[in-house]
Write a protein that holds these residues in place. Structure first.
Motif, PDB file in Angstrom:
ATOM      1  N   PRO A   1       1.051  -1.385  -0.112  1.00  0.00           N
ATOM      2  CA  PRO A   1       0.223   0.353  -0.116  1.00  0.00           C
ATOM      3  C   PRO A   1       0.600   0.976  -0.312  1.00  0.00           C
ATOM      4  O   PRO A   1       2.016   1.448   0.553  1.00  0.00           O
ATOM      5  N   LEU A   2       0.174   2.210  -0.458  1.00  0.00           N
ATOM      6  CA  LEU A   2       0.849   3.815  -0.683  1.00  0.00           C
ATOM      7  C   LEU A   2      -0.033   4.789   0.098  1.00  0.00           C
ATOM      8  O   LEU A   2      -1.270   4.106  -0.863  1.00  0.00           O
ATOM      9  N   SER A   3       0.311   5.472   0.314  1.00  0.00           N
ATOM     10  CA  SER A   3      -0.467   6.517   1.273  1.00  0.00           C
ATOM     11  C   SER A   3      -0.181   8.001   0.823  1.00  0.00           C
ATOM     12  O   SER A   3       0.633   7.842   1.982  1.00  0.00           O
ATOM     13  N   ALA A   4      -0.577   9.548   0.303  1.00  0.00           N
ATOM     14  CA  ALA A   4       0.376  10.618   0.046  1.00  0.00           C
ATOM     15  C   ALA A   4      -0.474  12.163   0.220  1.00  0.00           C
ATOM     16  O   ALA A   4      -1.524  11.366   0.318  1.00  0.00           O
ATOM     17  N   LEU A   5       0.082  12.344   1.155  1.00  0.00           N
ATOM     18  CA  LEU A   5      -0.782  13.529   1.433  1.00  0.00           C
ATOM     19  C   LEU A   5      -0.855  14.380   0.362  1.00  0.00           C
ATOM     20  O   LEU A   5       0.475  14.838   0.239  1.00  0.00           O
TER      21      LEU A   5
ATOM     22  N   ARG B   1       4.003  14.473   1.032  1.00  0.00           N
ATOM     23  CA  ARG B   1       4.611  14.151   2.046  1.00  0.00           C
ATOM     24  C   ARG B   1       3.657  12.180   2.334  1.00  0.00           C
ATOM     25  O   ARG B   1       2.524  12.217   1.589  1.00  0.00           O
ATOM     26  N   TRP B   2       4.217  11.387   1.651  1.00  0.00           N
ATOM     27  CA  TRP B   2       4.085  10.524   1.917  1.00  0.00           C
ATOM     28  C   TRP B   2       2.951   9.828   3.592  1.00  0.00           C
ATOM     29  O   TRP B   2       3.556  10.563   4.001  1.00  0.00           O
TER      30      TRP B   2
ATOM     31  N   ASP C   1       9.994   7.706  -0.921  1.00  0.00           N
ATOM     32  CA  ASP C   1      10.600   7.662  -2.414  1.00  0.00           C
ATOM     33  C   ASP C   1      11.559   6.034  -2.102  1.00  0.00           C
ATOM     34  O   ASP C   1      11.610   5.110  -3.804  1.00  0.00           O
ATOM     35  N   GLU C   2      12.400   5.288  -1.626  1.00  0.00           N
ATOM     36  CA  GLU C   2      12.951   3.928  -1.779  1.00  0.00           C
ATOM     37  C   GLU C   2      12.048   2.955  -2.654  1.00  0.00           C
ATOM     38  O   GLU C   2      12.180   2.471  -3.079  1.00  0.00           O
ATOM     39  N   LEU C   3      10.660   3.125  -1.526  1.00  0.00           N
ATOM     40  CA  LEU C   3       9.649   1.766  -2.301  1.00  0.00           C
ATOM     41  C   LEU C   3       9.375   2.055  -3.475  1.00  0.00           C
ATOM     42  O   LEU C   3       9.038   0.906  -4.427  1.00  0.00           O
TER      43      LEU C   3
ATOM     44  N   GLU D   1       9.518  -0.384  -6.790  1.00  0.00           N
ATOM     45  CA  GLU D   1       8.487  -0.910  -7.033  1.00  0.00           C
ATOM     46  C   GLU D   1       7.544  -0.213  -7.828  1.00  0.00           C
ATOM     47  O   GLU D   1       5.926  -0.810  -8.286  1.00  0.00           O
ATOM     48  N   GLY D   2       7.510   1.056  -8.255  1.00  0.00           N
ATOM     49  CA  GLY D   2       6.583   2.016  -8.418  1.00  0.00           C
ATOM     50  C   GLY D   2       5.407   2.429  -7.593  1.00  0.00           C
ATOM     51  O   GLY D   2       5.548   1.660  -6.926  1.00  0.00           O
ATOM     52  N   ASP D   3       4.582   3.391  -8.423  1.00  0.00           N
ATOM     53  CA  ASP D   3       3.905   4.114  -7.730  1.00  0.00           C
ATOM     54  C   ASP D   3       2.208   4.063  -7.819  1.00  0.00           C
ATOM     55  O   ASP D   3       1.131   4.551  -7.788  1.00  0.00           O
ATOM     56  N   GLY D   4       2.315   2.491  -8.749  1.00  0.00           N
ATOM     57  CA  GLY D   4       1.037   3.234  -8.927  1.00  0.00           C
ATOM     58  C   GLY D   4       0.178   3.871 -10.002  1.00  0.00           C
ATOM     59  O   GLY D   4      -0.844   3.824 -10.298  1.00  0.00           O
ATOM     60  N   GLY D   5       0.767   4.331 -10.469  1.00  0.00           N
ATOM     61  CA  GLY D   5       0.190   6.086 -11.084  1.00  0.00           C
ATOM     62  C   GLY D   5      -0.723   6.768 -10.081  1.00  0.00           C
ATOM     63  O   GLY D   5      -1.002   7.957 -10.238  1.00  0.00           O
ATOM     64  N   LEU D   6      -0.155   6.907  -8.830  1.00  0.00           N
ATOM     65  CA  LEU D   6      -0.061   7.799  -7.853  1.00  0.00           C
ATOM     66  C   LEU D   6      -0.329   9.688  -8.735  1.00  0.00           C
ATOM     67  O   LEU D   6      -1.216   9.625  -8.184  1.00  0.00           O
TER      68      LEU D   6
END
Length: 354
Positions: free
Chosen positions: A122-126, A153-154, A159-161, A165-170
């Protein structure tokens, strides 16, 4: 306009809910956020935005009830009433533009977007977005809207992840700055089929407006006697306290709302069931005020006001329980959405206030 992608079903429904207009409405924003409260986790490689970035505020419709999160004594409610009384007494007028000048409205928004990496992490960013609107003194003239993505901000991820592995288009499709113009706030890319707004196609001066689109004609139609205003607010919100708070927030955020109306609205909100002070000193966009909120589903909606000046600062959504689905990995107390509004008068469209 900043592009934010939801799941296909959520996007279809959000478009169906969206009234025609220059930006996402408060109603559509709230419906989208309420639906996201129960959303399933996004599939690997798909991104999902919990609300439209830089929208104005917030649900009409059934929501899952949650137990009160405050004690049963009258302390928190009494504190809310006192805060509102002070704000009502202190409320003053916004400066109005003269002929040839522009009302400048700046809305800073922070919204959570989520996605998954190629391996399903999972990725979540504000994301921080600024929407600036220049409204001419003659509202039938040309408006200018400028949307700027200011940063992120994460909350979950790094950023390393993403590098691995990519950001899924976030972060795809987020132009740094976008501008659009149109008379009466009717921008060229607005689709009249999006929501069946009854004001669509009417001359600017004949539009009735609504709680979600509080133009001068609608604002002057509201009573300024506190009890009568509360009765109107409660009826239009279909006897739902959370909807009533959202209605009130859009009017408090309207630069054309008179000091008499805003003062009456603060007094009307004293009657709102279960409204509580949730934070004595809340900070939003560098401004401090008192947060008053209502719980709905897994999140709480707060409005933030400065009782010493009667100023409405903005609104926020706070997660009440550990996040699941699109909010996986977010802890209780995380702000998943907020917006702060400010006003000024300038001489030219495109100019920022000094």
């Amino acid at each position: 306009m900043t592009e934010k992608m939801w799941t296909d079903d959520e996007l279809d429904q959000a478009i169906a809910d969206q009234p025609a207009g220059p930006a996402f409405s408060a109603a559509a924003r709230e419906r989208a956020l309420a639906r996201m409260l129960a959303a399933e986790a996004p599939r690997p490689g798909r991104k999902r935005w919990l609300v439209a970035a830089a929208a104005v505020t917030l649900v009409v419709g059934a929501l899952v009830a949650v137990p009160p999160l405050w004690s049963d004594d009258s302390g928190p409610a009494a504190s809310a009433a006192e805060t509102l009384r002070r704000a009502a007494a202190a409320t003053t007028a916004h400066t109005a533009p003269s002929e040839g000048q522009y009302r400048y409205v700046a809305t800073h928004s922070w919204d959570v977007g989520s996605a998954t990496t190629r391996t399903g992490k999972p990725l979540s960013a504000l994301i921080h977005t600024l929407v600036e609107v220049w409204v001419p003194a003659d509202r039938t003239g040309e408006w200018l809207e400028r949307r700027s993505t200011l940063g992120s901000r994460w909350l979950v991820g790094s950023d390393e992840l993403v590098a691995a592995e990519g950001d899924g288009g976030l972060f795809a499709g987020n132009p740094p700055v976008q501008e659009r113009r149109g008379p009466c706030g009717d921008y060229p890319d607005v689709n009249e089929e999006l929501g069946g707004d009854p004001d669509w196609g009417k001359p600017c001066t004949e539009r009735a407006g609504s709680w979600y689109r509080p133009n001068p004609r609608f604002l002057t139609s509201l009573p300024t006697a506190p009890q009568a205003l509360y009765d109107r607010l409660w009826a239009d919100a279909r006897n739902d306290a959370a909807n009533a708070l959202s209605h009130a927030a859009t009017v408090l955020a309207a630069p054309d709302a008179s000091p008499e109306l805003r003062s009456a609205l603060y007094q009307a909100l004293q009657h709102l069931p279960d409204l509580r002070v949730t934070e004595e000193t809340a900070n939003l966009d560098g401004k401090a005020g008192t947060a008053l909120g209502l719980a709905r589903a897994d999140a709480r909606e707060d409005i933030i006001i400065d009782p010493a000046t009667g100023r409405y600062i903005g609104t926020r959504w706070v997660l009440l329980r550990s996040g699941t689905g699109a909010w996986e990995g977010l802890e209780p107390g995380t702000e998943v959405s907020s917006s702060a509004v400010d006003f000024a008068v300038v001489d030219r469209a495109g100019d920022a206030p000094k």
